[in-house]
Motif scaffolding. Structure first.
Motif, mmCIF file in Angstrom:
data_model
loop_
_atom_site.group_PDB
_atom_site.id
_atom_site.type_symbol
_atom_site.label_atom_id
_atom_site.label_comp_id
_atom_site.label_asym_id
_atom_site.label_seq_id
_atom_site.Cartn_x
_atom_site.Cartn_y
_atom_site.Cartn_z
ATOM 1 N N ALA A 431 0.695 -1.377 -0.054
ATOM 2 C CA ALA A 431 0.078 -0.142 -0.211
ATOM 3 C C ALA A 431 0.754 1.375 0.003
ATOM 4 C CB ALA A 431 -0.749 0.050 0.989
ATOM 5 N N LYS A 432 1.921 1.457 0.673
ATOM 6 C CA LYS A 432 2.745 2.341 0.764
ATOM 7 C C LYS A 432 3.648 2.832 -0.504
ATOM 8 C CE LYS A 432 5.062 5.895 2.676
ATOM 9 N NZ LYS A 432 5.712 5.902 3.933
ATOM 10 N N PHE A 433 3.916 1.594 -1.256
ATOM 11 C CA PHE A 433 4.642 1.640 -2.406
ATOM 12 C C PHE A 433 3.773 2.064 -3.379
ATOM 13 C CE2 PHE A 433 6.315 -0.291 -6.398
ATOM 14 C CZ PHE A 433 7.646 0.397 -6.330
ATOM 15 N N GLU A 434 2.587 1.844 -3.623
ATOM 16 C CA GLU A 434 1.613 2.304 -4.408
ATOM 17 C C GLU A 434 1.411 3.979 -4.145
ATOM 18 O OE1 GLU A 434 -1.572 2.921 -7.142
ATOM 19 O OE2 GLU A 434 -0.038 1.229 -7.024
ATOM 20 N N SER A 435 1.207 4.285 -2.948
ATOM 21 C CA SER A 435 1.067 5.602 -2.653
ATOM 22 C C SER A 435 2.183 6.478 -2.856
ATOM 23 C CB SER A 435 0.920 5.533 -0.918
ATOM 24 O OG SER A 435 0.597 7.015 -0.398
ATOM 25 N N VAL A 436 3.545 5.896 -2.700
ATOM 26 C CA VAL A 436 4.718 6.813 -2.732
ATOM 27 C C VAL A 436 4.678 6.883 -4.468
ATOM 28 C CG1 VAL A 436 7.117 6.500 -3.065
ATOM 29 C CG2 VAL A 436 5.931 6.201 -0.921
ATOM 30 N N VAL A 437 4.676 5.934 -5.264
ATOM 31 C CA VAL A 437 4.745 6.033 -6.831
ATOM 32 C C VAL A 437 3.711 7.058 -7.088
ATOM 33 C CG1 VAL A 437 4.681 4.830 -8.714
ATOM 34 C CG2 VAL A 437 5.733 3.795 -6.918
ATOM 35 N N LYS A 438 2.298 6.686 -6.670
ATOM 36 C CA LYS A 438 1.250 7.539 -7.316
ATOM 37 C C LYS A 438 1.605 9.092 -6.959
ATOM 38 C CE LYS A 438 -3.776 8.287 -6.588
ATOM 39 N NZ LYS A 438 -5.168 7.980 -5.967
ATOM 40 N N GLU A 439 2.103 9.441 -5.842
ATOM 41 C CA GLU A 439 2.605 10.712 -5.572
ATOM 42 C C GLU A 439 3.525 11.429 -6.204
ATOM 43 O OE1 GLU A 439 4.633 12.660 -1.562
ATOM 44 O OE2 GLU A 439 2.754 11.322 -1.091
ATOM 45 N N ARG A 440 4.537 10.754 -6.486
ATOM 46 C CA ARG A 440 5.730 11.165 -7.154
ATOM 47 C C ARG A 440 6.045 10.834 -8.820
ATOM 48 N NH1 ARG A 440 10.652 9.076 -3.113
ATOM 49 N NH2 ARG A 440 10.038 9.969 -1.283
ATOM 50 N N ILE A 441 5.195 10.095 -9.313
ATOM 51 C CA ILE A 441 5.471 9.834 -10.715
ATOM 52 C C ILE A 441 4.748 10.738 -11.615
ATOM 53 C CG2 ILE A 441 3.546 8.152 -11.188
ATOM 54 C CD1 ILE A 441 5.866 6.413 -12.631
ATOM 55 N N ASP A 442 5.201 11.203 -12.604
ATOM 56 C CA ASP A 442 4.428 11.834 -13.554
ATOM 57 C C ASP A 442 3.645 10.877 -14.290
ATOM 58 O OD1 ASP A 442 3.484 13.323 -15.978
ATOM 59 O OD2 ASP A 442 5.383 14.418 -15.940
ATOM 60 N N PRO A 443 2.454 11.129 -14.558
ATOM 61 C CA PRO A 443 1.610 10.043 -15.320
ATOM 62 C C PRO A 443 2.008 9.784 -16.437
ATOM 63 C CG PRO A 443 0.237 11.642 -14.131
ATOM 64 C CD PRO A 443 1.610 11.991 -13.853
ATOM 65 N N LYS A 444 2.262 10.730 -17.383
ATOM 66 C CA LYS A 444 3.074 10.235 -18.655
ATOM 67 C C LYS A 444 3.948 9.312 -18.871
ATOM 68 C CE LYS A 444 6.486 13.864 -19.424
ATOM 69 N NZ LYS A 444 6.833 15.069 -20.200
ATOM 70 N N LEU A 445 4.666 9.206 -17.819
ATOM 71 C CA LEU A 445 5.932 8.012 -17.692
ATOM 72 C C LEU A 445 5.376 6.696 -17.485
ATOM 73 C CD1 LEU A 445 8.289 9.360 -15.015
ATOM 74 C CD2 LEU A 445 8.381 9.803 -17.538
ATOM 75 N N LEU A 446 3.955 6.672 -17.455
ATOM 76 C CA LEU A 446 3.097 5.109 -17.398
ATOM 77 C C LEU A 446 2.832 4.781 -18.943
ATOM 78 C CD1 LEU A 446 1.103 5.518 -14.127
ATOM 79 C CD2 LEU A 446 3.461 4.302 -14.509
ATOM 80 N N THR A 447 3.242 5.667 -19.736
ATOM 81 C CA THR A 447 2.990 5.098 -21.314
ATOM 82 C C THR A 447 4.503 5.246 -21.663
ATOM 83 O OG1 THR A 447 1.106 6.251 -21.413
ATOM 84 C CG2 THR A 447 2.292 5.773 -23.638
ATOM 85 N N GLU A 448 4.849 3.904 -22.275
ATOM 86 C CA GLU A 448 6.323 3.784 -22.870
ATOM 87 C C GLU A 448 6.628 4.723 -23.734
ATOM 88 O OE1 GLU A 448 9.241 0.302 -24.456
ATOM 89 O OE2 GLU A 448 7.230 -0.148 -24.139
#
Length: 563
Positions: A431-448
């Motif tokens: 749960a924490k890992f999902e929360s940290v990534v959600k908070e920090r990642i630019d959503p466009k990085l989730l498309t290759e």
């Protein structure tokens, strides 16, 4: 895929370099994009040499490491060469041990068992050293975080020299010498060496003590080039020179163990890509499926007949590895679907029976389907162990650091890491890992991202351009094989699906009636509708050579196409 076109560099710089090198604007632009802006820098880029290697004594603690090893050799002390079980670790151990054996008979090697001991320096390894009268351990590709273990070894009368390239923590182990260019207090000019590269700097310093130079150690560079390729470090500056020189050794005078692997591959000239996808997996398979000792034994063997026998054994481990990772990937994908976890910002999966040796490969496979930071867990003793892999542009190491209250131990790089935790902390960590990534990642990085160097015309592609592009090799991080884009293409009418299940496409494209070239698109079978529609399309591709029946012709290796 998300196509991004690199910004055009300063046209004045491109023009100046074009005139200085007498090349066309495509080559000059690609070079300036890579930071190569004058004749001398270009000469170093195209003709790497031993002159490009830095003085090893610029690395902090190098003088201490050399002095301690020289003392051990002079006094006949037993020296243990200790390394990780992956390609970087086993090549490092083979390199250091074979060099030290030219100076002393009292050298032995130690690779921790992936399952009994886990990654890095282990108490079991230190106890083995103590029980067998070793007074010096040279640890390679590990040890930078082994604070307690190095202290424990000291109580047993054992000194440590650490050669690592991973990020240090806040505290540095109290070893005789800690060689790591990523130390904050280390002024070594190049920070991106792999573990085997740091080991090579140490044997270079030792050789200089004997009146030799790095060039006298050429025979070890097949190991260094293999580690550079396998560990996915940037192939720029010193790494580029080491990889370039090492590939020459691989293709001319490889050590018996390397030659035995190459004979299995049955390819005449190997590139760094071949090293990554054919040599490295075989070396890695030993530590994944059996024990890293088998890889060290193969890479250290001087008798070719024996080396062939060892290589055959490792080939069997590699076949087992392929079957195992295929099976686990299938199970992991099913788990994601069964649990309706296709959404979200991370992929975290677990099964207690999954083979610890292949979970890193499985994590990479899952990213091919669900492009997001991924962890694959399995049971390891009374703990859970995981391999982490990330997507381009996102630092998974920092994300794990933010979850450290749930983790027992972790280490690694920006894009690949490993960790252990207690079973009862798994759900909280997830749960924490999902929360940290959600908070920090630019959503466009989730498309290759498909990064394109240059938009060019079909008519600009010719044999001369290809000859120069080949000299941009060896390719790798920070010096990837150029990707081009061409717009307003049409199929000449012969485009079709090829391969098993029509997974691939083959077509001939034209941009005008004069220019035609054959294209092959692996994994692009689903684009056949666009090809058949007769509509113009854009293609992103690498320029490649097709070798067939003794003939060589240019072709485009398609990466993606779109209307």
């Amino acid at each position: 895929m998300r196509w991004t076109l690199k910004p055009k560099p300063d046209p004045l710089k491109v023009e100046a370099l074009k005139n200085a090198l007498q090349v066309d604007h495509i080559v000059a632009t690609l070079l300036v994009q890579r930071g190569i802006e004058d004749f001398d820098t270009a000469k170093t880029f195209f003709r790497p040499s031993f002159n490009d290697l830095h003085n090893p004594y610029l690395m902090k603690d190098m003088d201490k490491a050399v002095a301690r090893i020289e003392k051990a050799i002079a006094q006949g002390e037993n020296i243990m060469v200790y390394g990780d079980y992956d390609v970087d670790g086993t090549t490092s151990v083979a390199l250091m041990s074979t060099y030290l054996k030219t100076r002393t008979d009292t050298v032995a090697t130690y690779i921790p068992d992936r399952y009994d001991e886990g990654y890095g320096v282990s108490y079991q390894g230190i106890d083995f050293a103590h029980d067998n009268d070793f007074t010096l351990i040279v640890a390679l590709d590990c040890g930078i975080k082994a604070i307690e273990k190095v202290a424990y070894a000291k109580t047993k009368g054992i000194d440590f020299i650490i050669c690592d390239h991973h990020r240090p923590g806040d505290e540095i182990p109290d070893a005789v010498a800690v060689l790591d260019p990523k130390r904050k207090d280390c002024d070594y000019p190049f920070k991106e060496l792999c573990g085997c590269g740091v080991g090579f700097k140490l044997i270079t310093a030792l050789a200089e003590n004997q009146g030799q130079t790095a060039e006298d150690l050429t025979e070890y560079l097949d190991l260094v080039a293999t580690a550079i390729g396998a560990d996915i470090v940037p192939i720029v500056e010193e790494n580029r020179a080491l990889a370039y020189l090492g590939l020459k050794v691989i293709n001319s005078t490889p050590r018996p163990g390397m030659k035995a692997i190459i004979n299995q591959v049955k390819k005449q000239i190997l590139t760094i890509t071949d090293v990554v996808f054919t040599i490295a997996p075989r070396i890695n398979a030993a530590g994944r499926m059996k024990h890293g000792n088998y890889a060290v034994r193969l890479l250290s063997e001087t008798d070719f007949a024996l080396a062939e026998t060892y290589a055959s054994e490792i080939e069997e481990y590699n076949s087992d590895r392929k079957e195992t990772d295929k099976k686990i990937t299938k199970e992991a994908l099913a788990q994601i679907e069964d649990n309706n976890e296709q959404e979200g910002f991370t992929t975290v999966v677990y099964h207690e029976s999954w083979h610890k040796g292949v979970i890193g490969i499985v994590a990479s496979r899952l990213i091919e389907t669900y492009y997001r930071p991924t962890l694959v867990f399995t049971k390891s003793g009374d703990k859970l162990a995981a391999s982490a892999r990330s997507v381009k542009g996102f630092d998974v190491y920092n994300a794990l650091e933010a979850c450290s209250e749930h983790i027992e131990q972790f280490g690694g790089h920006k894009y690949a890491a490993g960790l252990t935790l207690k079973p009862e902390n798994y759900e909280a960590f997830k749960a924490k890992f999902e929360s940290v990534v959600k908070e920090r990642i630019d959503p466009k990085l989730l498309t290759e991202e498909l990064s394109i160097d240059l938009d060019i015309e079909l008519g600009e592609i010719n044999d001369k351009l290809m000859r120069i592009l080949k000299q941009f090799a060896p390719f790798g991080p920070n010096n990837m094989s150029p990707t081009f884009m061409t717009q307003h293409l049409k199929d000449t009418g012969w485009g079709k699906c090829v391969g098993e299940d029509d997974k691939h496409i083959r077509l001939t494209v034209t941009q005008s009636f004069n220019d035609k070239i054959v294209c092959i698109g692996f994994g692009l079978g689903d684009k056949i509708g666009l090809i058949k529609s007769k509509r113009p399309f854009s293609a992103a591709y690498a320029i490649d050579e097709n070798h067939w029946n003794g003939n060589v012709s240019l072709q485009l290796k398609l990466k993606d196409i779109k209307a």
